[in-house]
Scaffold this active site. Structure first.
Site, PDB file in Angstrom:
ATOM      1  N   LEU A   1       0.865  -1.254   0.013  1.00 57.10           N
ATOM      2  CA  LEU A   1       0.079  -0.057  -0.091  1.00 57.10           C
ATOM      3  C   LEU A   1       0.969   1.085  -0.131  1.00 57.10           C
ATOM      4  O   LEU A   1       1.864   1.318   0.706  1.00 57.10           O
ATOM      5  CB  LEU A   1      -0.980   0.134   1.077  1.00 57.10           C
ATOM      6  CG  LEU A   1      -1.904  -1.225   1.367  1.00 57.10           C
ATOM      7  CD1 LEU A   1      -2.823  -0.831   2.654  1.00 57.10           C
ATOM      8  CD2 LEU A   1      -2.794  -1.525   0.134  1.00 57.10           C
TER       9      LEU A   1
ATOM     10  N   HIS B   1      -3.514   4.347  -2.473  1.00 50.68           N
ATOM     11  CA  HIS B   1      -4.634   3.346  -1.739  1.00 50.68           C
ATOM     12  C   HIS B   1      -5.174   4.226  -0.687  1.00 50.68           C
ATOM     13  O   HIS B   1      -6.333   4.192  -0.388  1.00 50.68           O
ATOM     14  CB  HIS B   1      -3.830   1.978  -1.246  1.00 50.68           C
ATOM     15  CG  HIS B   1      -3.223   1.133  -2.308  1.00 50.68           C
ATOM     16  ND1 HIS B   1      -1.904   1.208  -2.532  1.00 50.68           N
ATOM     17  CD2 HIS B   1      -3.644   0.472  -3.276  1.00 50.68           C
ATOM     18  CE1 HIS B   1      -1.517   0.046  -3.412  1.00 50.68           C
ATOM     19  NE2 HIS B   1      -2.992  -0.095  -3.785  1.00 50.68           N
TER      20      HIS B   1
ATOM     21  N   LYS C   1      -6.450   5.691 -11.772  1.00 44.44           N
ATOM     22  CA  LYS C   1      -4.998   4.967 -12.208  1.00 44.44           C
ATOM     23  C   LYS C   1      -5.249   3.930 -13.194  1.00 44.44           C
ATOM     24  O   LYS C   1      -4.588   3.633 -14.005  1.00 44.44           O
ATOM     25  CB  LYS C   1      -4.199   4.887 -10.842  1.00 44.44           C
ATOM     26  CG  LYS C   1      -3.079   3.836 -11.163  1.00 44.44           C
ATOM     27  CD  LYS C   1      -1.756   4.469 -11.522  1.00 44.44           C
ATOM     28  CE  LYS C   1      -0.542   3.683 -11.673  1.00 44.44           C
ATOM     29  NZ  LYS C   1      -0.844   2.365 -11.866  1.00 44.44           N
ATOM     30  N   ASP C   2      -6.474   3.144 -12.646  1.00 44.21           N
ATOM     31  CA  ASP C   2      -6.747   2.020 -13.658  1.00 44.21           C
ATOM     32  C   ASP C   2      -8.103   2.256 -14.396  1.00 44.21           C
ATOM     33  O   ASP C   2      -9.239   1.565 -14.124  1.00 44.21           O
ATOM     34  CB  ASP C   2      -6.773   0.931 -12.615  1.00 44.21           C
ATOM     35  CG  ASP C   2      -5.565   0.349 -11.956  1.00 44.21           C
ATOM     36  OD1 ASP C   2      -4.766  -0.095 -12.633  1.00 44.21           O
ATOM     37  OD2 ASP C   2      -5.354   0.903 -10.839  1.00 44.21           O
TER      38      ASP C   2
ATOM     39  N   MET D   1       1.676   6.988  -8.207  1.00 41.80           N
ATOM     40  CA  MET D   1       2.138   5.988  -7.005  1.00 41.80           C
ATOM     41  C   MET D   1       1.526   4.626  -7.827  1.00 41.80           C
ATOM     42  O   MET D   1       0.361   4.567  -8.188  1.00 41.80           O
ATOM     43  CB  MET D   1       1.491   6.352  -5.827  1.00 41.80           C
ATOM     44  CG  MET D   1       2.109   7.574  -5.376  1.00 41.80           C
ATOM     45  SD  MET D   1       1.145   8.030  -3.551  1.00 41.80           S
ATOM     46  CE  MET D   1       2.078   9.483  -3.305  1.00 41.80           C
TER      47      MET D   1
ATOM     48  N   SER E   1       2.086   0.309  -6.613  1.00 39.04           N
ATOM     49  CA  SER E   1       2.940  -1.034  -5.678  1.00 39.04           C
ATOM     50  C   SER E   1       4.353  -1.294  -6.566  1.00 39.04           C
ATOM     51  O   SER E   1       5.216  -1.593  -6.001  1.00 39.04           O
ATOM     52  CB  SER E   1       2.082  -2.173  -5.500  1.00 39.04           C
ATOM     53  OG  SER E   1       0.862  -1.616  -4.836  1.00 39.04           O
TER      54      SER E   1
HETATM   55  P1  AMP Z   1      -4.033  -2.328  -6.625  1.00 39.16           P
HETATM   56  O1  AMP Z   1      -3.500  -2.693  -5.145  1.00 39.16           O
HETATM   57  O2  AMP Z   1      -3.117  -2.051  -7.449  1.00 39.16           O
HETATM   58  O3  AMP Z   1      -4.955  -3.349  -7.226  1.00 39.16           O
HETATM   59  O4  AMP Z   1      -5.036  -0.937  -6.271  1.00 39.16           O
HETATM   60  C1  AMP Z   1      -6.110  -0.904  -5.413  1.00 39.16           C
HETATM   61  C2  AMP Z   1      -6.928   0.251  -5.740  1.00 39.16           C
HETATM   62  O5  AMP Z   1      -6.047   1.495  -5.485  1.00 39.16           O
HETATM   63  C3  AMP Z   1      -7.162   0.311  -7.241  1.00 39.16           C
HETATM   64  O6  AMP Z   1      -8.935   0.886  -7.330  1.00 39.16           O
HETATM   65  C4  AMP Z   1      -6.283   1.327  -7.949  1.00 39.16           C
HETATM   66  O7  AMP Z   1      -6.688   2.063  -8.992  1.00 39.16           O
HETATM   67  C5  AMP Z   1      -5.974   2.261  -6.629  1.00 39.16           C
HETATM   68  N1  AMP Z   1      -4.883   2.879  -6.964  1.00 39.16           N
HETATM   69  C6  AMP Z   1      -3.687   2.340  -7.307  1.00 39.16           C
HETATM   70  N2  AMP Z   1      -2.768   3.475  -7.482  1.00 39.16           N
HETATM   71  C7  AMP Z   1      -3.654   4.408  -7.199  1.00 39.16           C
HETATM   72  C8  AMP Z   1      -2.841   5.913  -7.181  1.00 39.16           C
HETATM   73  N3  AMP Z   1      -1.780   6.401  -7.455  1.00 39.16           N
HETATM   74  N4  AMP Z   1      -3.682   6.863  -6.884  1.00 39.16           N
HETATM   75  C9  AMP Z   1      -5.018   6.370  -6.477  1.00 39.16           C
HETATM   76  N5  AMP Z   1      -5.582   5.226  -6.477  1.00 39.16           N
HETATM   77  C10 AMP Z   1      -4.724   4.445  -6.796  1.00 39.16           C
END
Ligand code: AMP
Length: 283
Positions: free
Chosen positions: A33, A37, A151-152, A188, A190
């Site tokens: 995280l 997140h 971001k996604d 940002m 992971s």
């Molecule tokens: P992930 O752990 O990569 O599956 O991301 C979990 C959630 O966090 C998803 O809805 C992503 O789009 C969101 N997320 C990832 N990176 C960012 C970021 N830099 N800014 C805002 N939300 C993010």
């Protein structure tokens, strides 16, 4: 924060809370995280009585097994950050809890056009895997609101389609939160943890390309801007999957600028085995 590993324990707890007529916000993640997140947790805390988060590195959405193996895991720090942020519940399930019948992919969702382009094209079956886990998690958590990151962007679009498929559109509100960036512009992610110092510096090129496209919108053609961004990325050492400029409502590639059309630029590129994605709304 209450930590649940067993789905039946969480379900029992959620059902008991539901009787108190409270609202539940849900933030699904794959862990490692960062502040991006946490911004989703903050957004959920502001609107809901309870915020539930999950950390689950979903094997079904990785088309590349080595990408899955190398996905960063920082569970102790994640728990600390969630607690600090005021998250109420964390679900940290085992794979066999989420997929009692195994995690092998079942092609079960008709996601339409967004599944055939960009991430869908370069990561075979990725969105089927995403939908499998999101569908399962929604059945467990039964949230009022689901928090996702811009971001996604394409994933948000696919999950909106999923809501229709599973008849949850009127039951769960989707809240899309802005992309949080490092001070130098890098989104940002992971996966940034896997970049060495040189790669980390070069990675800002993705942001510079998006910013250049935004700045030049309407001044040069989409094709010219895509070509320029492509060259900038290759020069920085990236292997480019795509640089796309599309209608933000449906992700159809655009050939020319039109008044009143909301557009978005999207990039996916790999530097030394670390694949990064980012996007920017242009108007
Ligand atoms: P992930 O752990 O990569 O599956 O991301 C979990 C959630 O966090 C998803 O809805 C992503 O789009 C969101 N997320 C990832 N990176 C960012 C970021 N830099 N800014 C805002 N939300 C993010």
């Amino acid at each position: 924060m209450i930590l649940f590993k067993k789905i039946k324990d969480l379900s029992k707890w959620i059902d008991a809370q539901r009787k108190k007529d409270i609202t539940v916000g849900f933030v699904p993640t794959m862990g490692a995280l960062h502040a991006g997140h946490i911004s989703l947790i903050d957004a959920s805390n502001k609107k809901n009585d309870i915020t539930v988060s999950s950390i689950f590195v979903n094997p079904a959405q990785f088309n590349d097994p080595s990408d899955f193996k190398k996905y960063p895991v920082t569970i102790e720090q994640d728990i600390y950050l969630l607690e600090e942020a005021g998250c109420n519940v964390l679900l940290l399930p085992y794979v066999n809890e989420i997929y009692p019948e195994g995690s092998s992919l079942k092609m079960q969702y008709d996601l339409g056009f967004p599944e055939t382009i960009l991430e869908g094209r370069y990561r075979q079956d990725h969105f089927q895997g995403v939908c499998m886990v999101v569908h399962r998690l929604l059945e467990i958590v039964k949230p009022d609101r689901l928090y996702l990151g811009q971001k996604d962007y394409q994933q948000c679009m696919v999950i909106k389609n999923l809501m229709e498929i599973i008849d949850a559109k009127n039951k769960i509100e989707i809240v899309i939160c802005p992309t949080l960036r490092e001070p130098d512009g890098l989104a940002m992610s992971s996966r940034n943890l896997r970049l060495n110092e040189t790669e980390r510096k070069k990675s800002t090129t993705i942001y510079h390309c998006l910013d250049m496209i935004r700045e030049q919108t309407g001044k040069k053609t989409p094709a010219e801007l895509k070509m320029k961004a492509h060259s900038m990325l290759v020069e920085a050492g990236f292997i480019v999957d795509y640089v796309e400029i599309a209608d933000a409502d449906n992700l159809i590639s655009i050939k020319e600028w039109k008044d009143n059309q909301k557009n978005i630029a999207l990039i996916a590129a790999t530097i030394n085995e670390v694949r990064l994605i980012d996007n920017m709304l242009l108007n």
